[in-house]
Design an enzyme around this catalytic site. Structure first.
Site, short mmCIF file in Angstrom:
data_model
loop_
_atom_site.label_atom_id
_atom_site.label_comp_id
_atom_site.label_asym_id
_atom_site.label_seq_id
_atom_site.Cartn_x
_atom_site.Cartn_y
_atom_site.Cartn_z
N ASP A 93 38.92 29.52 21.66
CA ASP A 93 39.89 29.85 20.48
C ASP A 93 40.04 28.62 19.65
O ASP A 93 39.25 27.49 19.95
CB ASP A 93 41.29 30.16 21.00
CG ASP A 93 41.87 28.97 21.73
OD1 ASP A 93 41.26 28.04 21.95
OD2 ASP A 93 43.08 29.24 22.46
N ASP A 266 41.43 39.45 24.82
CA ASP A 266 41.55 38.60 25.72
C ASP A 266 42.95 38.56 26.24
O ASP A 266 44.12 38.80 25.67
CB ASP A 266 41.32 37.31 25.36
CG ASP A 266 42.33 36.40 24.51
OD1 ASP A 266 43.02 35.70 25.26
OD2 ASP A 266 42.55 36.73 23.64
N CYS A 304 39.68 51.27 43.89
CA CYS A 304 38.71 50.23 43.19
C CYS A 304 37.82 49.75 44.37
O CYS A 304 38.08 49.74 45.50
CB CYS A 304 39.97 49.08 43.25
SG CYS A 304 39.19 47.51 42.59
N CYS A 306 36.31 46.38 44.46
CA CYS A 306 36.08 45.13 44.21
C CYS A 306 36.18 44.08 45.53
O CYS A 306 36.39 45.18 46.84
CB CYS A 306 37.43 44.33 43.46
SG CYS A 306 38.96 44.11 44.15
N CYS A 309 39.48 44.60 47.39
CA CYS A 309 39.69 46.11 47.86
C CYS A 309 38.88 46.70 48.94
O CYS A 309 39.12 47.46 49.62
CB CYS A 309 39.88 47.08 46.65
SG CYS A 309 41.32 46.66 45.54
N HIS A 335 41.04 41.12 41.91
CA HIS A 335 41.44 42.46 41.55
C HIS A 335 41.58 42.62 40.40
O HIS A 335 41.14 43.75 39.89
CB HIS A 335 42.21 42.77 42.77
CG HIS A 335 42.65 44.07 42.34
ND1 HIS A 335 41.86 45.30 42.46
CD2 HIS A 335 43.75 44.69 41.65
CE1 HIS A 335 42.52 46.39 42.09
NE2 HIS A 335 43.83 45.95 41.44
#
Lengths: 369, 369
Positions: A93, A266, A304, A306, A309, A335
């Protein structure tokens, strides 16, 4: 062209579109959520973990890195990619949002923003030219023009003046930029006024940046207002360029933004609420710190896959949070980023498959919006 | 036998030996350093990262887990292995060290230790029988007998009485233990007195535990004193059983311990100094926080191949530490554990190869001891 953006498919009933943005560090499939690595680090995660979450591009903050460790040092290190060991695309940015968040600590002139560092009180001036130099030193693939993120609320007059200066600064950024392997995106401002937003969208669009961002939203206004202004702005931004809605968002805002033709987002929410003990799940937000999860031996989100998880339970993660173990925030950050990336991947598939409106409707029901 | 210990090779010039300890969750190659996961988490690391460091076995703290989240909850979760997702061996201490560290907050009787929780001031009593029940609920592979870690300094009389009670408690632990898939280790005490250490080693050894630990060292005494007492104790502990020196240690203490016939070690130093910004390296300790590393673009330790050293520089890690980014402590923790594991693997190879004295000498020179 190095930063070509291809729109692969547009939704027939909404403004949603699926695309690919080519960059020197690889392709980005859009719509895309960019995790935030403010200080050249996504909080509490290694870049390997962030990559395993499926993240395609990271955002880093020019203001923070300029002050610490300094953009010259990052340049010496070989640029941000090498410094933080992330070889996919990076976006920086412009520092506009952070500087204007300083409030009393900053003063604005046509030349630029004069402010005192939040770290040591030292005096600094950021001008469009200086920001271009800093962002070139940092070496991200996509760099943002220096703008004023108009405060909320603001009068019509203040907003108009601020917007016009942002346009002049955008031109100065274009002139100052010398790097050839970076794409400079312009930023639409205009506060909460539809006519100013329209004017700003037309002005920024006419400057022919390789991508256009929408700033100054999600700053405290009602969500309905944001959606209304998005509907004014996105149709005015060239179809064949990526559109980036800055600082957004929550799962609902992401899907609403996609519906209105936004390609890039974002947000720090994913990692911030993680460190406070909250998980984004396919059934909505869960405050895993709460006592109700003490003996809940199911994963954070049963849908999920991930790392968190697959291997840990709510009860364990709650224990970590209560015990002050950093690992709790690490697993939740991982996660929440994974969850958001998958939400976006799902949206993209839905656009490509022609069922985005149904996808959005189903997600809103399940997520409890 | 489920917990058989094989001595594969003994050093001809010192007491060092290389072995294998069989456990229900796999073999442990000794000598071994055990990272500490006090609250069922190695601080700032996922179990995947700890495994990638080469760790073979973790230590968890009975005192902490009994108070939070509670051993019953861990049992409900399927035991510690499942709760924290670590399928290699685990050892739990007995809480003795933590309880006795409470000082004014605890009172000792023949029955056990009466104390107030450091978390909420609630009153608790730990007896040998209660500790066996807790450790069985936690379900580690190796569990420790409840002992008194004699304070330092202490009078001869206090130390003798304390040691004798520790022996009686060790017998009570043996009687109370009912689990068949856990190995109970006894703990030698005796403070700083060689004759008491001898007496304790003989007493504990005669109880025929599957492994023998040495407690109450590295509590503030000079290192030379610790080494002297180790030389008294280890020869009295049966050769074909693992010897575990509790709460040790630094690279020098590890190698000195190995030289005196110790097989197992645990220490929080690796992760604690990591969070304070210090790296253990093949050239000795480096305080990476220091300004001298601001523009040092070499890895933490050029001889190391851990994830942190393969991918990040001292300058980057220093930036993370200065910026308060959790990732700094994560990367240093990972490195320090990896470094220590490799130091031990090197020692084991040296013993097997017949050059342990040379290995130790070289390491001491390079590490700056």
């Amino acid at each position: 062209m190095m930063f070509e953006f291809e729109v692969l498919k547009e939704c027939e009933k909404t403004g949603a579109r699926a695309g690919v943005l080519h960059t020197p560090h690889g392709d980005i499939k859009t719509p895309v959520y960019m995790p935030v690595g403010t200080q050249a680090a996504v909080k509490a995660l290694t870049t390997q973990q962030v990559e395993e979450c499926g993240a395609q591009i990271l955002l880093a903050n020019t203001y923070h890195l300029y002050l610490r460790p300094g953009d010259e040092l990052v340049k010496e290190a070989g640029g941000l990619h090498q410094f933080m060991h992330w070889d996919k695309p990076i976006l920086t940015d412009s520092g506009g949002f952070q500087v204007f968040s300083l409030g009393e600590l900053r003063r604005l002139t046509e030349k630029g923003a004069h402010f005192k560092s939040h770290l040591d009180g030292s005096a600094h001036t950021l001008t469009p030219e200086k920001v271009m130099q800093i962002e070139q030193n940092l070496g991200a693939d996509i760099i943002m023009a220096f703008d004023e993120c108009t405060p909320y609320p603001a009068t019509y007059e203040y907003t108009k003046n601020s917007m016009e200066r942002t346009h002049r600064w955008a031109e100065r950024c274009q002139k100052a930029k010398t790097s050839r392997n970076q794409a400079l995106f312009g930023i639409v401002q205009g506060g909460m006024f539809a006519d100013l937003r329209r004017e700003s969208a037309l002005a920024i669009n006419s400057m022919d940046f390789p991508g256009n961002a929408i700033g100054g939203l999600s700053v405290g206004e009602p969500k309905a207002k944001m959606y209304e202004l998005l509907e004014v702005v996105t149709p005015l931004l060239e179809r064949n360029k990526p559109r980036y809605l800055m600082g957004v968002g929550t799962p609902d805002c992401l899907l609403e933004g996609i519906e209105r033709g936004v390609d890039m987002f974002d947000c720090v929410l994913q990692t911030r609420i993680a460190r406070n003990g909250t998980a984004l799940t396919s059934q909505g937000k869960k405050v895993v710190r709460n006592a109700e999860y003490a003996r809940d031996f199911s994963p954070l989100d049963p849908e999920c896959d991930c790392y968190a998880c697959r291997n840990f339970t709510r009860a364990y993660i709650r224990h970590l949070l209560k015990a002050g173990e950093i690992l709790g925030g690490m697993l939740l950050s991982l996660h929440n980023i994974h969850f958001t990336v998958k939400l976006m991947e799902g949206a993209r598939e839905a656009i490509l498959g022609g069922y985005f409106p149904e996808y959005k409707k189903e997600k809103f029901q399940k997520l409890g919006y």
